[in-house]
Structures are given as structure tokens and as C-alpha cells.
Design a protein around this motif. Structure first.
Motif, PDB file in Angstrom:
ATOM      1  N   UNK A  99       0.855  -1.183   0.000  1.00 28.44           N
ATOM      2  CA  UNK A  99       0.000   0.000   0.000  1.00 28.44           C
ATOM      3  C   UNK A  99       0.890   1.232   0.000  1.00 28.44           C
ATOM      4  N   UNK A 100       0.515   2.235  -0.794  1.00 26.62           N
ATOM      5  CA  UNK A 100       1.244   3.500  -0.823  1.00 26.62           C
ATOM      6  C   UNK A 100       0.236   4.649  -0.820  1.00 26.62           C
ATOM      7  N   UNK A 101       0.671   5.793  -0.331  1.00 29.17           N
ATOM      8  CA  UNK A 101      -0.175   6.983  -0.318  1.00 29.17           C
ATOM      9  C   UNK A 101      -0.247   7.612  -1.699  1.00 29.17           C
ATOM     10  N   UNK A 102      -1.391   8.192  -2.004  1.00 34.93           N
ATOM     11  CA  UNK A 102      -1.611   8.967  -3.220  1.00 34.93           C
ATOM     12  C   UNK A 102      -2.273  10.262  -2.771  1.00 34.93           C
ATOM     13  N   UNK A 103      -1.704  11.392  -3.164  1.00 34.29           N
ATOM     14  CA  UNK A 103      -2.304  12.660  -2.760  1.00 34.29           C
ATOM     15  C   UNK A 103      -3.704  12.817  -3.331  1.00 34.29           C
ATOM     16  N   UNK A 104      -4.434  13.766  -2.785  1.00 34.86           N
ATOM     17  CA  UNK A 104      -5.836  13.993  -3.117  1.00 34.86           C
ATOM     18  C   UNK A 104      -6.057  14.015  -4.630  1.00 34.86           C
ATOM     19  N   UNK A 105      -7.156  13.381  -5.048  1.00 41.00           N
ATOM     20  CA  UNK A 105      -7.461  13.237  -6.468  1.00 41.00           C
ATOM     21  C   UNK A 105      -7.616  14.583  -7.176  1.00 41.00           C
ATOM     22  N   UNK A 106      -8.290  15.522  -6.550  1.00 38.47           N
ATOM     23  CA  UNK A 106      -8.466  16.839  -7.164  1.00 38.47           C
ATOM     24  C   UNK A 106      -8.944  17.824  -6.115  1.00 38.47           C
ATOM     25  N   UNK A 107      -8.230  18.913  -5.975  1.00 37.90           N
ATOM     26  CA  UNK A 107      -8.686  19.972  -5.088  1.00 37.90           C
ATOM     27  C   UNK A 107      -8.556  19.645  -3.621  1.00 37.90           C
ATOM     28  N   UNK A 108      -9.450  20.225  -2.835  1.00 39.86           N
ATOM     29  CA  UNK A 108      -9.402  20.084  -1.395  1.00 39.86           C
ATOM     30  C   UNK A 108     -10.445  19.100  -0.908  1.00 39.86           C
ATOM     31  N   UNK A 109     -10.355  18.769   0.345  1.00 42.53           N
ATOM     32  CA  UNK A 109     -11.277  17.833   0.975  1.00 42.53           C
ATOM     33  C   UNK A 109     -12.706  18.186   0.642  1.00 42.53           C
ATOM     34  N   UNK A 110     -13.555  17.299   0.212  1.00 41.61           N
ATOM     35  CA  UNK A 110     -13.390  15.852   0.170  1.00 41.61           C
ATOM     36  C   UNK A 110     -12.811  15.311  -1.121  1.00 41.61           C
ATOM     37  N   UNK A 111     -12.191  16.091  -1.936  1.00 43.83           N
ATOM     38  CA  UNK A 111     -11.462  15.672  -3.141  1.00 43.83           C
ATOM     39  C   UNK A 111     -12.334  15.284  -4.319  1.00 43.83           C
ATOM     40  N   UNK A 112     -13.502  14.772  -4.075  1.00 49.18           N
ATOM     41  CA  UNK A 112     -14.394  14.368  -5.157  1.00 49.18           C
ATOM     42  C   UNK A 112     -15.779  14.906  -4.865  1.00 49.18           C
ATOM     43  N   UNK A 113     -16.488  15.295  -5.891  1.00 44.29           N
ATOM     44  CA  UNK A 113     -17.840  15.801  -5.713  1.00 44.29           C
ATOM     45  C   UNK A 113     -18.808  14.852  -6.406  1.00 44.29           C
ATOM     46  N   UNK A 114     -19.692  14.211  -5.646  1.00 44.58           N
ATOM     47  CA  UNK A 114     -20.638  13.282  -6.267  1.00 44.58           C
ATOM     48  C   UNK A 114     -21.716  14.024  -7.046  1.00 44.58           C
ATOM     49  N   UNK A 115     -22.326  13.337  -7.988  1.00 47.18           N
ATOM     50  CA  UNK A 115     -23.406  13.931  -8.770  1.00 47.18           C
ATOM     51  C   UNK A 115     -24.589  14.280  -7.877  1.00 47.18           C
ATOM     52  N   UNK A 116     -24.834  13.474  -6.850  1.00 43.53           N
ATOM     53  CA  UNK A 116     -25.909  13.739  -5.895  1.00 43.53           C
ATOM     54  C   UNK A 116     -25.440  13.332  -4.509  1.00 43.53           C
ATOM     55  N   UNK A 117     -25.774  14.130  -3.506  1.00 40.99           N
ATOM     56  CA  UNK A 117     -25.401  13.795  -2.124  1.00 40.99           C
ATOM     57  C   UNK A 117     -26.550  13.138  -1.379  1.00 40.99           C
ATOM     58  N   UNK A 118     -27.747  13.085  -1.995  1.00 41.30           N
ATOM     59  CA  UNK A 118     -28.924  12.521  -1.338  1.00 41.30           C
ATOM     60  C   UNK A 118     -29.179  13.147   0.027  1.00 41.30           C
ATOM     61  N   UNK A 119     -28.839  14.418   0.157  1.00 38.81           N
ATOM     62  CA  UNK A 119     -29.076  15.135   1.399  1.00 38.81           C
ATOM     63  C   UNK A 119     -27.965  15.019   2.421  1.00 38.81           C
ATOM     64  N   UNK A 120     -26.965  14.185   2.164  1.00 43.67           N
ATOM     65  CA  UNK A 120     -25.844  14.042   3.098  1.00 43.67           C
ATOM     66  C   UNK A 120     -24.924  15.250   3.010  1.00 43.67           C
ATOM     67  N   UNK A 121     -24.290  15.600   4.113  1.00 42.47           N
ATOM     68  CA  UNK A 121     -23.222  16.594   4.115  1.00 42.47           C
ATOM     69  C   UNK A 121     -21.925  15.790   4.078  1.00 42.47           C
ATOM     70  N   UNK A 122     -21.245  15.822   2.964  1.00 44.69           N
ATOM     71  CA  UNK A 122     -20.063  14.994   2.756  1.00 44.69           C
ATOM     72  C   UNK A 122     -18.824  15.749   3.188  1.00 44.69           C
ATOM     73  N   UNK A 123     -18.002  15.076   4.013  1.00 44.20           N
ATOM     74  CA  UNK A 123     -16.769  15.715   4.480  1.00 44.20           C
ATOM     75  C   UNK A 123     -15.519  14.905   4.172  1.00 44.20           C
ATOM     76  N   UNK A 124     -15.700  13.722   3.584  1.00 44.16           N
ATOM     77  CA  UNK A 124     -14.542  12.897   3.273  1.00 44.16           C
ATOM     78  C   UNK A 124     -14.879  11.950   2.132  1.00 44.16           C
TER      79      UNK A 124
END
Length: 139
Positions: A99-124
Motif C-alpha cells: 500500500x502507498x499513499x496517493x495525494x488527493x485526487x483533485x482539489x481540497x477535501x473531500x477531493x471528489x464531488x458526487x453527482x448527488x449527495x442525497x441530502x448528506x453533508x459529505x466531508x470525506x
């Protein structure tokens, strides 16, 4: 930059400094992505007798205060690291399990933006990349 001395790190989160906690934190810092058995072996080599359950309990306590991060790649035992708080990702070798570390996929936390959050507040977001490490790729 966070303190690197295990005792300082424990004090910084108001945990009592014990030789077992210090040894576990040191073992994880020296062995990124170690599983519990590897941590137990390292702690035993430093301190002598320590129960596996004690190491599990200490890892849980360290995780609760953010001093270690638990990762669980599919098909692998839980692994632990001291790199916390930056929402980095991991790459896992399909052959040997390295296992090796890979820096964040894009931008800042949470790194990815889903098409829909279904009302969740995503932090990671957790991303695991799979492939072959350099050693296994040579074979």
C-alpha cells in the motif's frame, strides 16, 4: 507541522502518556499502512509482552483522537497510518498487497464531488487505486 515525538503527540490530544501507547504510535509511524499483527510484533520487540487486545484498544483510542487513521482495502486486514486529516488516498498492489499513499485526487477535501449527495453533508471521500507495484510489475 504536528509534533513527531509520540509522547508530545499524545499530550497534544490530552491522552495519558504510557509506554504502550507511545510504542504503538511509534510503530505505526515507522511502518505506514501496517496491519495489527505488524504493530503487535513491533511493540513486542520494543516492550516485551503486550496483548493483541491491548494494541487493538490503543489503536482505537488513537483513531478516536485523530492520531492514526484506519484504512481497509478490500480483501485486506485493517491497516493503520499516522498521516491523518488530509484526506489522501491509497494505491494497493493486487499481487503482494503493498500500500502507498496517493495525494488527493483533485482539489481540497473531500477531493471528489458526487453527482448527488442525497441530502448528506459529505466531508470525506475514500479512493483506492488498484494495480501492480513496481516489484510485482517486473515479474
Amino acid at each position: 507541522m504536528p509534533a513527531t515525538d509520540p509522547a508530545e503527540r499524545l499530550r497534544g490530544v490530552s491522552l495519558r502518556v504510557t509506554k504502550q501507547r507511545t510504542a504503538v504510535l511509534h510503530a505505526v509511524a515507522q511502518r505506514p499502512h501496517a496491519d495489527v499483527e505488524a504493530v503487535v510484533r513491533a511493540v513486542r520487540s520494543e516492550l516485551g509482552a503486550v496483548s493483541t487486545q491491548a494494541v487493538y484498544d490503543i489503536l482505537a483510542a488513537l483513531g478516536e483522537v485523530g492520531l492514526v487513521r484506519r484504512i481497509e482495502p478490500a480483501g485486506s486486514p485493517a491497516r493503520f497510518e499516522v498521516r491523518t486529516g488530509d484526506n489522501h488516498h491509497h494505491v494497493v498492489c493486487r499481487s503482494c498487497g503493498a500500500v502507498a499513499d496517493v495525494d488527493c485526487a483533485a482539489g481540497e477535501r473531500p477531493c471528489l464531488t458526487p453527482a448527488s449527495t442525497n441530502g448528506f453533508v459529505i466531508d470525506e471521500a475514500e479512493v483506492t487505486y488498484w494495480g501492480l507495484c513496481p516489484s510485482c510489475n517486473e515479474n
